[in-house]
Design a protein around this motif. Structure first.
Motif, PDB file in Angstrom:
ATOM      1  N   ALA A  80      48.945  44.644  35.541  1.00  0.00           N
ATOM      2  CA  ALA A  80      49.885  45.042  34.596  1.00  0.00           C
ATOM      3  C   ALA A  80      50.126  43.878  33.595  1.00  0.00           C
ATOM      4  O   ALA A  80      50.357  43.886  32.515  1.00  0.00           O
ATOM      5  CB  ALA A  80      51.233  45.427  35.390  1.00  0.00           C
ATOM      6  N   ALA A  81      50.063  42.363  34.105  1.00  0.00           N
ATOM      7  CA  ALA A  81      50.363  41.167  33.627  1.00  0.00           C
ATOM      8  C   ALA A  81      49.115  40.976  32.497  1.00  0.00           C
ATOM      9  O   ALA A  81      49.370  40.549  31.330  1.00  0.00           O
ATOM     10  CB  ALA A  81      50.465  40.267  34.130  1.00  0.00           C
ATOM     11  N   ARG A  82      47.783  41.309  32.900  1.00  0.00           N
ATOM     12  CA  ARG A  82      46.897  41.016  32.126  1.00  0.00           C
ATOM     13  C   ARG A  82      46.743  42.090  30.900  1.00  0.00           C
ATOM     14  O   ARG A  82      46.543  41.536  29.908  1.00  0.00           O
ATOM     15  CB  ARG A  82      45.292  41.217  32.826  1.00  0.00           C
ATOM     16  CG  ARG A  82      43.979  41.479  32.093  1.00  0.00           C
ATOM     17  CD  ARG A  82      43.083  41.656  33.289  1.00  0.00           C
ATOM     18  NE  ARG A  82      42.854  42.780  33.918  1.00  0.00           N
ATOM     19  CZ  ARG A  82      42.719  43.893  33.480  1.00  0.00           C
ATOM     20  NH1 ARG A  82      42.463  44.066  32.088  1.00  0.00           N
ATOM     21  NH2 ARG A  82      42.857  44.884  34.181  1.00  0.00           N
ATOM     22  N   GLU A  83      46.986  43.476  31.433  1.00  0.00           N
ATOM     23  CA  GLU A  83      46.896  44.435  30.402  1.00  0.00           C
ATOM     24  C   GLU A  83      48.026  44.169  29.084  1.00  0.00           C
ATOM     25  O   GLU A  83      47.750  44.459  28.032  1.00  0.00           O
ATOM     26  CB  GLU A  83      47.162  45.845  30.997  1.00  0.00           C
ATOM     27  CG  GLU A  83      45.973  46.200  31.837  1.00  0.00           C
ATOM     28  CD  GLU A  83      44.569  46.874  30.789  1.00  0.00           C
ATOM     29  OE1 GLU A  83      44.754  46.907  29.739  1.00  0.00           O
ATOM     30  OE2 GLU A  83      43.425  47.041  31.259  1.00  0.00           O
ATOM     31  N   LEU A  84      48.929  43.715  29.662  1.00  0.00           N
ATOM     32  CA  LEU A  84      49.921  43.459  28.700  1.00  0.00           C
ATOM     33  C   LEU A  84      49.738  42.440  27.700  1.00  0.00           C
ATOM     34  O   LEU A  84      49.978  42.673  26.524  1.00  0.00           O
ATOM     35  CB  LEU A  84      51.645  43.300  29.380  1.00  0.00           C
ATOM     36  CG  LEU A  84      52.593  43.069  28.462  1.00  0.00           C
ATOM     37  CD1 LEU A  84      52.997  44.307  27.887  1.00  0.00           C
ATOM     38  CD2 LEU A  84      53.834  42.337  29.181  1.00  0.00           C
ATOM     39  N   PHE A  85      49.314  41.353  28.167  1.00  0.00           N
ATOM     40  CA  PHE A  85      48.608  40.357  27.177  1.00  0.00           C
ATOM     41  C   PHE A  85      47.629  40.866  26.348  1.00  0.00           C
ATOM     42  O   PHE A  85      47.401  40.593  25.162  1.00  0.00           O
ATOM     43  CB  PHE A  85      48.382  39.090  28.060  1.00  0.00           C
ATOM     44  CG  PHE A  85      48.028  38.054  27.166  1.00  0.00           C
ATOM     45  CD1 PHE A  85      48.492  37.157  26.343  1.00  0.00           C
ATOM     46  CD2 PHE A  85      46.544  37.664  27.058  1.00  0.00           C
ATOM     47  CE1 PHE A  85      48.353  36.324  25.567  1.00  0.00           C
ATOM     48  CE2 PHE A  85      45.983  36.682  26.465  1.00  0.00           C
ATOM     49  CZ  PHE A  85      46.996  35.993  25.481  1.00  0.00           C
TER      50      PHE A  85
END
Ligand SMILES: Nc1[nH]c(=O)nc2c1ncn2[C@H]1C[C@H](O)[C@@H](COP(=O)(O)OP(=O)(O)OP(=O)(O)O)O1
Length: 159
Positions: free
Chosen positions: A53-58
């Motif tokens: 989730a953190a990776r895709e958001l970035f």
């Protein structure tokens, strides 16, 4: 149904001019192209949904978020038993702690939308059901089943 693909979605909230907004993006490619969507994507092998989730958001919006600031609010399955899509099991996170200003990517054209005036006609039809519950308190497991056209919501359970 074959094993659903593990994915994640990140609902980013921010108060702008005294009004709660959500970060949406016009999807430029892939499944749901042309829709206004919540940022997210597939969980890579060996990755936790939270990390994904953190990776895709970035990757999609340039916003940074600490994994600890992502609130897990439920798991939604999108099912396409008659075709029109690939089944997905989606981990839904909510955060008000994303840092930075969102920027467009090759996946999304980003926009802040007021939570009380979302562009629902351009969003997945399931969003009106699970988004308010995710924002308010969360849920356990919910399932949304689509008709053969891959666009008409046939039924839903769990919410
Ligand atoms: N009914 C639905 N409602 C919704 O809100 N999001 C949905 C949805 N069905 C699929 N999604 C989301 C989940 C996930 O973020 C995305 C999957 O799209 P893609 O197959 O294009 O995958 P990605 O955008 O992750 O591509 P990759 O960059 O290859 O990972 O669509």
């Amino acid at each position: 149904m074959s094993e659903p693909i593990e994915t994640c979605l990140v609902v980013v909230t921010r108060t702008l001019e005294g009004r709660t907004h959500l970060l949406l993006g016009e999807k430029l490619r892939g499944f749901g192209q042309g829709r206004m969507v919540v940022p997210g994507g597939k969980v890579d092998p060996g990755e936790t949904p939270r990390r994904a989730a953190a990776r895709e958001l970035f990757e999609e919006t340039s916003l940074r978020v600490n994994e600890a600031d992502l609130d897990a609010r439920g798991v939604v399955t999108f099912a396409f038993p008659d075709g029109g899509g690939v089944d997905m099991r989606v981990h839904v996170f909510v955060t008000d702690a994303a840092e930075g200003e969102p920027a467009d990517s090759d996946e999304l054209l980003v926009t802040w939308a007021p939570v009380d005036a979302l562009p629902t006609s351009r969003m997945w039809p399931d969003n009106v059901h699970w988004l308010p519950v995710a924002l308010a308190r969360g849920f356990d497991e919910a399932t949304f089943t689509y008709a053969a056209d891959g666009a008409t919501l046939a039924s839903h359970t769990g919410i």
